[in-house]
Design an enzyme around this catalytic site. Structure first.
Site, PDB file in Angstrom:
ATOM      1  N   ARG A  27       3.287  30.747   9.259  1.00 45.79           N
ATOM      2  CA  ARG A  27       2.753  32.080   9.495  1.00 45.79           C
ATOM      3  C   ARG A  27       3.311  33.116   8.521  1.00 45.79           C
ATOM      4  NH1 ARG A  27      -0.373  33.103  14.093  1.00 45.79           N
ATOM      5  NH2 ARG A  27      -0.991  31.079  14.821  1.00 45.79           N
ATOM      6  N   TRP A  74       8.969  39.002   9.569  1.00 46.48           N
ATOM      7  CA  TRP A  74       8.202  39.493   8.420  1.00 46.48           C
ATOM      8  C   TRP A  74       8.479  40.992   8.420  1.00 46.48           C
ATOM      9  CZ3 TRP A  74       4.027  42.832   7.527  1.00 46.48           C
ATOM     10  CH2 TRP A  74       3.300  42.613   6.347  1.00 46.48           C
TER      11      TRP A  74
END
Ligand code: M6R
Length: 608
Positions: A27, A74
């Site tokens: 991801r 992230w």
């Protein structure tokens, strides 16, 4: 974006958490960390970089603790660093938290807490949650969590370990997914299904403003008033092997090769030689008769499928169709009538802008049809009508098989609607449905045939700084998708233009050797596209044309021609996209790029 995993049971948590994070690796992330409670204290390990950097730091299975939480980050607030990695904790380190989403009012909360004497270690928005929990805790952690949640603005999926209660994980969600995997004397929590694929198939979905307390033998879910509620169990229909590389060098290549089967799965039970069966959508006949405008909203690759869908619906159903990228649509004052249909398209079913646009349209009274690959996702659950794309788990950040199934979903829906609205005859309806059924075999053929030529072409692209993709009508959104694939995995600047628009500006950039891919599979406009190809050829561009077999005259004009099988032009896009995907793949391979996890990108974009 970020990924969350959690485990409570009898096994050593550290390796289970690490394996769960590994399954979410695709991801996209820039740092990771885990926290394990060994019964005495909570041990935290976190590192900037890849998961292997974290692995080197996990010693002795973290004392064999059997409960823990993990995270891949992230970065949104604060650059990627060891300190900014999750988990985060409060001053006393007795609340340890991982979080997905964005806390919009974190600065105000942080300033307030600093004045009260709290010391912050990181620059993240997440850390305020741990300190706020400490501040709100009067002995009942669930109540403290609810109070904390009420003070947060923004989105969150969070899991928390509390040193005082070493046998449970606390969780809460708002606008960011969390699912709870159910096992025998062990339970899991994660932001995404693949995290526990292979461990359990049964799961609960935590809804917005719900709280969970997860122990090894019990999962308690509470509503916003902290009343305990019953949950429906869902079953995962993906096999763990579907998410493995199975001998391919990259997931992306594997997923390109899986496309014929993905399309077969999408069409099974829906398309036959006698027509289309979309009873599952539960669309009211009268509504379909009244329907005269469709809005299609999506992001990225899904948006490119939407553009192609617009052309299909206009061609076959003669409807007004508006498409927009969801990040724009959500802030526009779009007039939506009650007889409009809004189609939201999303592989992950969690894209924040698409979800927000869907909600905005719903509030205005529109009916919502969703095309998604992810059962149980937020977007799937908010749909009035749902078509699952059945592409199987897509691991590569660059979408291929889910995109193809999106465009085939538009084919299916357009034929269905055209017949429902009496825009095509029974004979045409059967013919179109029969043509659709032939697609998977033709896709197999093009994957087989185009590989070698594309590998050669990729050499030219790998040494180029930029590339252009052109096409007209349905070939234009395909060109857009080809350009996106190339830029996202090979980092080569690439732009798509409607072929007829080139001469209004971009032609100035076309000179000797500039790579141009022309998609020219739309037969009714082929001659026009050919003129544009001649224009770039005349400026000595390096032109590659994707065209249907039978248009051999193109070889008199350009040197590099990729043929796709001759097919009904309405469906040619499903074939023409394959060489473009392969071109991006082989170019990125030559450039030694991180194909499955391109820099700065994430598979599921759950923040704005
Ligand atoms: O999950 P979604 O389909 O909603 O995702 C939308 C985009 O983020 C996604 O298509 C993105 O553009 C891909 N990286 C494209 O390969």
């Amino acid at each position: 974006m970020c990924g969350i995993v959690g485990y409570v049971g009898n096994k050593k948590a550290a390796s289970i958490l690490y394996n769960g994070l590994k399954r979410l690796e695709y991801r996209g992330y820039d740092s990771s960390g885990i926290a394990v409670n060994d019964g005495l204290h909570i041990d935290v390990v976190k590192r900037k970089g890849k998961l292997k950097d974290l692995k080197n730091e996990i010693k002795n299975d973290m004392n064999g603790g059997t409960i823990g939480i993990g995270h891949t980050r992230w970065a949104t607030h604060g650059q990627p660093s060891d300190i900014n990695s999750h988990p985060h904790s409060n001053c006393k380190d007795n609340f340890v938290i991982v979080h997905n989403g964005i806390i919009e009012n974190f600065r105000q909360i942080k300033d307030h807490l600093i004045k009260k004497g709290h010391h912050f270690k990181s620059e993240t928005d997440t850390e305020v949650i741990a300190h706020l929990l400490e501040e709100n805790n009067q002995g009942n952690i669930l109540q403290a969590l609810k109070k904390t949640a009420e003070q947060l603005k923004g989105s969150y999926a969070m899991t928390i370990l509390a040193a005082d209660e070493p046998n449970r994980i606390y969780a809460a969600r708002k606008d960011s997914p969390l699912i709870i995997g159910l096992g025998e004397n062990e339970n899991y929590i994660a932001s995404d299904i693949p995290a526990f694929l292979g461990e359990t198939r049964d799961f609960y979905i935590l809804e917005d403003n719900e709280f969970a307390v997860i122990k090894k033998d019990k999962v308690d879910i509470y509503n916003n008033n902290l009343e305990q509620i019953d949950k429906k169990t869902h079953r995962i229909d993906w096999d763990p092997e579907m998410a493995e590389k199975q001998g391919y060098e990259h997931y992306m290549l594997k997923e390109i090769h899986e496309q014929p089967d993905a399309v077969r799965r999408l069409m099974a039970h829906r398309v036959s030689q006698t027509g289309i069966n979309l009873e599952e959508l539960k669309l009211d006949q009268d509504f379909l008769k009244r329907l005269n405008k469709i809005h299609i909203i999506a992001c990225g690759t899904a948006y490119h499928s939407a553009l192609l869908g617009k052309y299909m619906l206009e061609d076959l159903v003669d409807l007004k169709v508006e498409t927009d990228v969801a990040s724009e649509y959500r802030y526009r004052k779009v007039p939506i009538e009650k007889d409009d249909l809004v189609i939201a398209v999303s592989q992950s079913g969690e894209t924040s802008d698409t979800l927000a646009s869907l909600r905005m349209a719903k509030e205005k009274g529109a009916q919502i049809l969703v095309f998604t690959n992810t059962r149980g996702s937020s977007i799937a659950r908010e749909a009035d009508h749902l078509m699952l794309l059945k592409a199987g788990p897509e691991i590569s950040v660059a979408s291929t098989k889910a995109y193809l199934n999106m465009i085939v979903a538009f084919y299916i829906f357009s034929i269905f609607l055209a017949y429902q609205k009496a825009k095509i005859s029974l004979e045409e309806y059967k013919k179109l449905s029969t043509d659709l059924i032939k697609l998977p075999e033709l896709i197999e053929e093009i994957i087989e045939d185009s590989g070698e030529l594309i590998k050669k072409r990729a050499k030219k692209y790998a040494e180029s700084k930029s590339a252009f993709f052109i096409g007209r009508h349905t070939d234009y959104p395909l060109a857009m998708e080809g350009a996106l694939k190339l830029k996202e995995i090979s980092y080569i600047h690439s732009e798509a233009y409607p072929a007829g628009e080139l001469k209004h500006g971009a032609l100035a950039l076309i000179e000797k050797g500039v790579p141009v891919v022309a998609v020219a599979v739309r037969k009714d406009i082929f001659e026009k596209t050919l003129s544009n190809i001649t224009e770039v050829e005349a400026r000595q561009a390096d032109v590659t044309v994707v065209v249907c077999k039978g248009a051999q005259e193109i070889e008199d004009i350009v040197d590099h021609v990729i043929y796709i099988p001759d097919v009904n032009q309405l469906f040619a896009g499903a074939l023409a996209i394959i060489p473009l995907q392969l071109l991006a793949y082989y170019t990125a391979l030559l450039k030694d790029c991180d194909i499955d996890q391109p820099r700065n990108l994430a598979k599921s974009v759950t923040v704005e």
